[in-house]
Motif scaffolding. Structure first.
Motif, PDB file in Angstrom:
ATOM      1  N   GLY A  26      69.404  51.388   8.905  1.00  0.00           N
ATOM      2  CA  GLY A  26      69.125  50.180   9.682  1.00  0.00           C
ATOM      3  C   GLY A  26      70.351  49.438  10.147  1.00  0.00           C
ATOM      4  N   ALA A  27      71.548  49.992   9.971  1.00  0.00           N
ATOM      5  CA  ALA A  27      72.767  49.357  10.475  1.00  0.00           C
ATOM      6  C   ALA A  27      72.768  49.447  11.999  1.00  0.00           C
ATOM      7  N   SER A  28      73.313  48.437  12.641  1.00  0.00           N
ATOM      8  CA  SER A  28      73.350  48.350  14.102  1.00  0.00           C
ATOM      9  C   SER A  28      74.680  48.880  14.631  1.00  0.00           C
ATOM     10  N   ILE A  29      74.600  49.763  15.627  1.00  0.00           N
ATOM     11  CA  ILE A  29      75.795  50.298  16.275  1.00  0.00           C
ATOM     12  C   ILE A  29      75.668  50.006  17.760  1.00  0.00           C
ATOM     13  N   VAL A  30      76.644  49.284  18.323  1.00  0.00           N
ATOM     14  CA  VAL A  30      76.613  48.886  19.720  1.00  0.00           C
ATOM     15  C   VAL A  30      77.935  49.258  20.365  1.00  0.00           C
ATOM     16  N   GLU A  31      77.864  49.750  21.613  1.00  0.00           N
ATOM     17  CA  GLU A  31      79.089  50.019  22.355  1.00  0.00           C
ATOM     18  C   GLU A  31      79.664  48.698  22.844  1.00  0.00           C
ATOM     19  N   LYS A  32      80.895  48.398  22.463  1.00  0.00           N
ATOM     20  CA  LYS A  32      81.541  47.143  22.825  1.00  0.00           C
ATOM     21  C   LYS A  32      81.679  47.037  24.340  1.00  0.00           C
ATOM     22  N   GLY A  33      81.251  45.898  24.869  1.00  0.00           N
ATOM     23  CA  GLY A  33      81.390  45.639  26.291  1.00  0.00           C
ATOM     24  C   GLY A  33      80.310  46.240  27.164  1.00  0.00           C
ATOM     25  N   THR A  50      75.246  57.481  22.905  1.00  0.00           N
ATOM     26  CA  THR A  50      75.930  57.979  24.097  1.00  0.00           C
ATOM     27  C   THR A  50      76.733  56.842  24.697  1.00  0.00           C
ATOM     28  N   LEU A  51      78.052  56.978  24.718  1.00  0.00           N
ATOM     29  CA  LEU A  51      78.930  55.952  25.275  1.00  0.00           C
ATOM     30  C   LEU A  51      78.876  56.011  26.794  1.00  0.00           C
ATOM     31  N   ARG A  52      78.646  54.860  27.417  1.00  0.00           N
ATOM     32  CA  ARG A  52      78.552  54.794  28.873  1.00  0.00           C
ATOM     33  C   ARG A  52      79.733  54.070  29.495  1.00  0.00           C
ATOM     34  N   GLY A  53      80.424  53.262  28.717  1.00  0.00           N
ATOM     35  CA  GLY A  53      81.543  52.488  29.238  1.00  0.00           C
ATOM     36  C   GLY A  53      82.866  53.175  28.989  1.00  0.00           C
ATOM     37  N   ARG A  54      83.924  52.407  29.168  1.00  0.00           N
ATOM     38  CA  ARG A  54      85.258  52.970  28.971  1.00  0.00           C
ATOM     39  C   ARG A  54      85.974  52.378  27.766  1.00  0.00           C
ATOM     40  N   SER A  55      85.305  51.510  27.006  1.00  0.00           N
ATOM     41  CA  SER A  55      85.987  50.836  25.899  1.00  0.00           C
ATOM     42  C   SER A  55      86.250  51.774  24.722  1.00  0.00           C
ATOM     43  N   ASN A  56      85.349  52.741  24.478  1.00  0.00           N
ATOM     44  CA  ASN A  56      85.478  53.655  23.348  1.00  0.00           C
ATOM     45  C   ASN A  56      85.619  52.927  22.018  1.00  0.00           C
ATOM     46  N   VAL A  57      84.913  51.786  21.895  1.00  0.00           N
ATOM     47  CA  VAL A  57      84.910  51.027  20.645  1.00  0.00           C
ATOM     48  C   VAL A  57      83.456  50.738  20.276  1.00  0.00           C
ATOM     49  N   LEU A  58      83.120  50.974  19.010  1.00  0.00           N
ATOM     50  CA  LEU A  58      81.781  50.674  18.514  1.00  0.00           C
ATOM     51  C   LEU A  58      81.841  49.437  17.627  1.00  0.00           C
ATOM     52  N   LEU A  59      80.836  48.554  17.766  1.00  0.00           N
ATOM     53  CA  LEU A  59      80.675  47.416  16.878  1.00  0.00           C
ATOM     54  C   LEU A  59      79.590  47.797  15.879  1.00  0.00           C
ATOM     55  N   GLY A  64      74.760  41.074   5.633  1.00  0.00           N
ATOM     56  CA  GLY A  64      75.443  40.967   4.348  1.00  0.00           C
ATOM     57  C   GLY A  64      76.768  41.701   4.280  1.00  0.00           C
ATOM     58  N   TYR A  65      77.166  42.339   5.390  1.00  0.00           N
ATOM     59  CA  TYR A  65      78.418  43.089   5.441  1.00  0.00           C
ATOM     60  C   TYR A  65      79.293  42.568   6.576  1.00  0.00           C
ATOM     61  N   VAL A  66      80.586  42.797   6.472  1.00  0.00           N
ATOM     62  CA  VAL A  66      81.536  42.389   7.505  1.00  0.00           C
ATOM     63  C   VAL A  66      81.383  43.310   8.712  1.00  0.00           C
ATOM     64  N   GLN A  67      81.256  42.708   9.905  1.00  0.00           N
ATOM     65  CA  GLN A  67      81.195  43.505  11.132  1.00  0.00           C
ATOM     66  C   GLN A  67      82.497  44.273  11.304  1.00  0.00           C
ATOM     67  N   GLN A  68      82.386  45.496  11.790  1.00  0.00           N
ATOM     68  CA  GLN A  68      83.582  46.325  11.954  1.00  0.00           C
ATOM     69  C   GLN A  68      83.647  46.869  13.380  1.00  0.00           C
ATOM     70  N   GLU A  69      84.842  46.849  13.967  1.00  0.00           N
ATOM     71  CA  GLU A  69      85.096  47.493  15.255  1.00  0.00           C
ATOM     72  C   GLU A  69      85.716  48.847  14.966  1.00  0.00           C
ATOM     73  N   VAL A  70      85.076  49.901  15.481  1.00  0.00           N
ATOM     74  CA  VAL A  70      85.524  51.256  15.188  1.00  0.00           C
ATOM     75  C   VAL A  70      85.935  51.932  16.499  1.00  0.00           C
ATOM     76  N   PRO A  71      87.223  52.229  16.674  1.00  0.00           N
ATOM     77  CA  PRO A  71      87.649  52.970  17.865  1.00  0.00           C
ATOM     78  C   PRO A  71      87.206  54.430  17.777  1.00  0.00           C
TER      79      PRO A  71
END
Length: 116
Positions: A26-33, A50-59, A64-71
């Motif tokens: 149930g963790a949320s994964i979103v493409e940044k931007g 499926t990444l559609r943008g050019r940021s190549n970063v996932l939020l 209850g957990y710290v949000q993480q940006e994953v390149p």
């Protein structure tokens, strides 16, 4: 002039979200931007997006957990480990308005009087 196909390139990313104790379903994964491009992990903590943008970063978020940006640097499956947010309870607000008969309620009910 570049062909239009270069602008419409997408790539699929897979991975697992967990903490030190195991997987996090149930963790949320979103493409940044890229609004609206996201997914959630399944019962095994696995996801595909499926990444559609050019940021190549996932939020990556989980309550209850710290949000993480994953390149995303390669096509290898990602192993994302989230850290518990020790300040998580400071961010919780409960708001309720109105009245309802207890007999018709299907959820939790708490009554608080102003008389302390």
């Amino acid at each position: 002039m570049l062909p239009a196909a270069l602008y419409a390139q997408t790539r699929t990313v897979t991975g697992t979200v967990r903490d030190v104790g195991g997987v996090l379903p149930g963790a949320s994964i979103v493409e940044k931007g890229v609004p609206g491009n996201g997914t959630v992990t399944n019962t095994n903590g696995k996801f595909t997006i499926t990444l559609r943008g050019r940021s190549n970063v996932l939020l990556v978020r989980f309550v209850g957990y710290v949000q993480q940006e994953v390149p995303v640097k390669s096509d290898k499956s990602l192993d994302i480990i989230l850290q518990i947010n020790s300040n998580g309870l400071d961010e919780v607000s409960v708001v309720a308005y109105g009245t309802k008969k207890r007999i018709t309620n299907t959820g939790s009910v708490s009554s608080i009087s102003a008389a302390g």
